[in-house]
Design a protein around this motif. Structure first.
Motif, short mmCIF file in Angstrom:
data_model
loop_
_atom_site.label_atom_id
_atom_site.label_comp_id
_atom_site.label_asym_id
_atom_site.label_seq_id
_atom_site.Cartn_x
_atom_site.Cartn_y
_atom_site.Cartn_z
N TRP A 1 -8.01 -2.65 6.60
CA TRP A 1 -8.80 -3.20 7.69
C TRP A 1 -9.30 -4.61 7.36
N ALA A 2 -9.71 -4.82 6.12
CA ALA A 2 -10.20 -6.13 5.71
C ALA A 2 -9.10 -7.19 5.81
N LEU A 3 -7.90 -6.82 5.36
CA LEU A 3 -6.78 -7.76 5.47
C LEU A 3 -6.45 -8.04 6.93
N GLY A 4 -6.53 -6.99 7.74
CA GLY A 4 -6.23 -7.17 9.15
C GLY A 4 -7.20 -8.11 9.85
N LEU A 5 -8.48 -8.04 9.47
CA LEU A 5 -9.49 -8.86 10.13
C LEU A 5 -9.59 -10.27 9.55
N LEU A 6 -9.29 -10.41 8.25
CA LEU A 6 -9.49 -11.70 7.59
C LEU A 6 -8.22 -12.53 7.47
N TYR A 7 -7.08 -11.90 7.28
CA TYR A 7 -5.85 -12.63 7.00
C TYR A 7 -4.97 -12.77 8.25
N LEU A 8 -4.78 -11.66 8.96
CA LEU A 8 -3.86 -11.67 10.09
C LEU A 8 -4.21 -12.70 11.17
N PRO A 9 -5.49 -12.85 11.55
CA PRO A 9 -5.80 -13.83 12.61
C PRO A 9 -5.31 -15.24 12.31
N VAL A 10 -5.52 -15.70 11.08
CA VAL A 10 -5.06 -17.05 10.74
C VAL A 10 -3.54 -17.12 10.72
N ALA A 11 -2.89 -16.08 10.20
CA ALA A 11 -1.43 -16.05 10.18
C ALA A 11 -0.87 -16.13 11.59
N LEU A 12 -1.48 -15.43 12.53
CA LEU A 12 -1.01 -15.49 13.92
C LEU A 12 -1.32 -16.85 14.54
N ALA A 13 -2.48 -17.42 14.22
CA ALA A 13 -2.82 -18.75 14.73
C ALA A 13 -1.83 -19.79 14.20
N ILE A 14 -1.41 -19.64 12.97
CA ILE A 14 -0.42 -20.56 12.39
C ILE A 14 0.92 -20.41 13.09
N SER A 15 1.30 -19.18 13.41
CA SER A 15 2.64 -18.92 13.94
C SER A 15 2.87 -19.54 15.31
N VAL A 16 1.81 -19.79 16.09
CA VAL A 16 2.00 -20.37 17.43
C VAL A 16 2.06 -21.89 17.40
N SER A 17 1.85 -22.51 16.25
CA SER A 17 1.88 -23.97 16.16
C SER A 17 3.31 -24.46 16.31
N PRO A 18 3.53 -25.53 17.07
CA PRO A 18 4.89 -26.03 17.29
C PRO A 18 5.52 -26.53 15.99
N GLN B 1 -3.83 7.43 4.59
CA GLN B 1 -4.85 7.74 5.58
C GLN B 1 -6.08 8.38 4.97
N ASN B 2 -5.90 9.15 3.90
CA ASN B 2 -7.02 9.85 3.27
C ASN B 2 -7.60 9.08 2.08
N SER B 3 -7.12 7.86 1.84
CA SER B 3 -7.67 7.03 0.79
C SER B 3 -8.64 6.03 1.41
N ALA B 4 -9.94 6.25 1.18
CA ALA B 4 -10.95 5.37 1.77
C ALA B 4 -10.76 3.93 1.31
N LEU B 5 -10.42 3.75 0.02
CA LEU B 5 -10.25 2.41 -0.53
C LEU B 5 -9.11 1.68 0.19
N MET B 6 -7.97 2.38 0.35
CA MET B 6 -6.83 1.74 1.01
C MET B 6 -7.14 1.41 2.47
N VAL B 7 -7.81 2.32 3.15
CA VAL B 7 -8.13 2.09 4.56
C VAL B 7 -9.04 0.87 4.71
N VAL B 8 -10.05 0.77 3.86
CA VAL B 8 -10.98 -0.37 3.93
C VAL B 8 -10.24 -1.67 3.63
N LEU B 9 -9.39 -1.67 2.60
CA LEU B 9 -8.65 -2.88 2.24
C LEU B 9 -7.69 -3.29 3.36
N PHE C 1 0.83 -1.21 0.00
CA PHE C 1 0.00 0.00 0.00
C PHE C 1 0.86 1.26 0.00
N PHE C 2 1.92 1.25 0.79
CA PHE C 2 2.79 2.42 0.86
C PHE C 2 3.63 2.57 -0.40
#
Length: 412
Positions: free
Chosen positions: A308-325, A298-306, A275-276
């Protein structure tokens, strides 16, 4: 032992490796007719153990048999030769090599190993089967029936924990049942009224509120919250009910500090750096009059929505994967592992994402509601943030436990 004709018992006849099921009256008839020897093994549900037939209430039957029908101990020793069980185990292993995709082959090999009294081999066969068919009921019941409790409890992927919505009380109470022990107070809440006050939750909230009151320290406060949610995921995934104290926290510095920080930075770079880069390219070609990349994003509504969407949909699984032994960073940062896991989890992951969204929205509304108040406007949002990240961490830890076999395949 009371005679129960309606109960089926598991029987391992002498010299065989395949279990049979008989009612107690049938077992008595088999013993009287000599078709079931005194060395045959019977699983007794009330004792949760395998026993020789002669060591049960059936022993009186064998004692009543005359010499022509009852073999002497010396004859039993000669008949029950370990070579018979050894050959049966080798045959079962050969069958396993021929049909490695059949669960029954692993169960037969485990039963043959137990008949040979090689318990480590039996445990290994059960574990191999569970790694191929995680949480398989047939394999789990066979392991629990054949192994001792302390043995089958060591097996991984044996029982799948319930989804978080079936354990909502645990989700809600996780943050305050020893959920934040980064500031332990030995003895202060050991009895009386003080024992019912979650000091180890309130004090961190006060400390973070002080940090959040100063703009320059808010990044540090956000980093601490991230570490807390990561530890909550790690603890919930391993079945623990609270976070570590300072002693354990420092002794495992790499796992609890360096790894979460490195994983977080790499995931942030993977998801948000594009994005940057796009923003910087737009500024360079004159598509935007804003000279600052952060202001552009910050002033791009499209970028902000995308984002946030990545943060809510992708990051949780990535973090759940990272704690697996045993899972390395190449798996955590690999979309070919993360995205198929999301697709496979289907409605359960959607429920997890929805839960996270509700938590974020509730936190946002609470901040708007009290944000203008002098002290409460800082303390309450921080308090709710700590509470929320602990619940989210527990939900993601439970998700990791239920599905870690999806991304652990091929990592060992």
């Amino acid at each position: 032992m009371a005679e129960k004709d309606d109960t089926l018992y598991y029987v391992m006849p002498e010299g065989k490796t395949q279990e049979e099921t008989w009612s107690w009256s049938d077992i008595v008839d088999l013993c009287k007719s000599g078709r079931l020897s005194s060395e045959s093994r019977i699983y007794l549900p009330e004792e949760k153990a395998w026993k020789r037939a002669i060591d049960t209430d059936l022993g009186t039957i064998f004692e009543s048999l005359d010499g022509s029908e009852q073999r002497s101990p010396e004859e039993d020793v000669e008949t029950v030769d370990s070579g018979v069980y050894r050959q049966a185990y080798e045959d079962a292993c050969q069958e396993l090599r021929r049909t490695p995709d059949v669960p029954r082959a692993y169960l037969n090999a485990a039963s043959a190993a137990l008949a040979l009294e090689d318990r480590q081999a039996a445990i290994r066969h059960y574990q191999e089967a569970l790694e191929l068919w995680p949480f398989n009921r047939q394999i789990a019941s066979g392991a629990k029936r054949s192994l001792r409790r302390e043995e089958w409890r060591l097996l991984k992927l044996l029982d799948r924990p319930a989804p978080f919505w079936e354990d909502l009380w645990r989700v809600v109470t996780f943050p305050i049942t020893g959920g934040l022990i980064l500031f332990p107070l030995p003895g202060i809440a050991s009895s009386g009224v003080l024992a019912r006050i979650p000091f180890q939750f309130i004090l961190p909230a006060l400390a973070l509120s002080i940090l959040a009151a100063f703009p320059y320290f808010r990044i540090a406060a956000a980093g601490i919250c991230y570490l807390w949610v990561y530890q909550a995921i790690l603890r919930a995934a391993s079945g623990e009910t609270h976070l570590p104290g300072w002693g354990e926290f420092i002794s495992t510095f790499v796992q609890r500090i360096l790894k979460p920080v490195f994983v977080g930075l790499m995931l942030a770079a993977e998801l948000y750096l594009p994005f940057f880069i796009i923003a910087e390219a737009a500024i360079l070609i004159g598509a935007s009059s804003r000279p600052d990349v952060f202001q552009f994003v910050q002033n791009s509504a499209l970028m902000v929505v995308l984002m946030w969407a990545l943060g809510l949909l992708y990051l949780p699984v990535a973090l759940a994967i990272s704690v697996s032994p045993g899972v390395g960073l190449k798996v955590v940062l690999n979309p070919k592992k993360v995205i198929p896991a999301i697709i496979t989890m289907e409605h359960e992951y959607l429920a997890t994402a929805l839960f996270n969204l509700v938590v974020v929205l509730a936190w946002g509304f609470s901040r708007l509601a009290v944000g203008s108040l002098p002290f409460l406007g800082i303390f309450l949002p921080v308090f709710l943030t700590i509470y929320a990240v602990q619940m989210v961490g527990f939900v993601l830890g439970r998700l990791s436990t239920r599905y870690q076999h999806l991304w652990m395949d091929g990592t060992k």
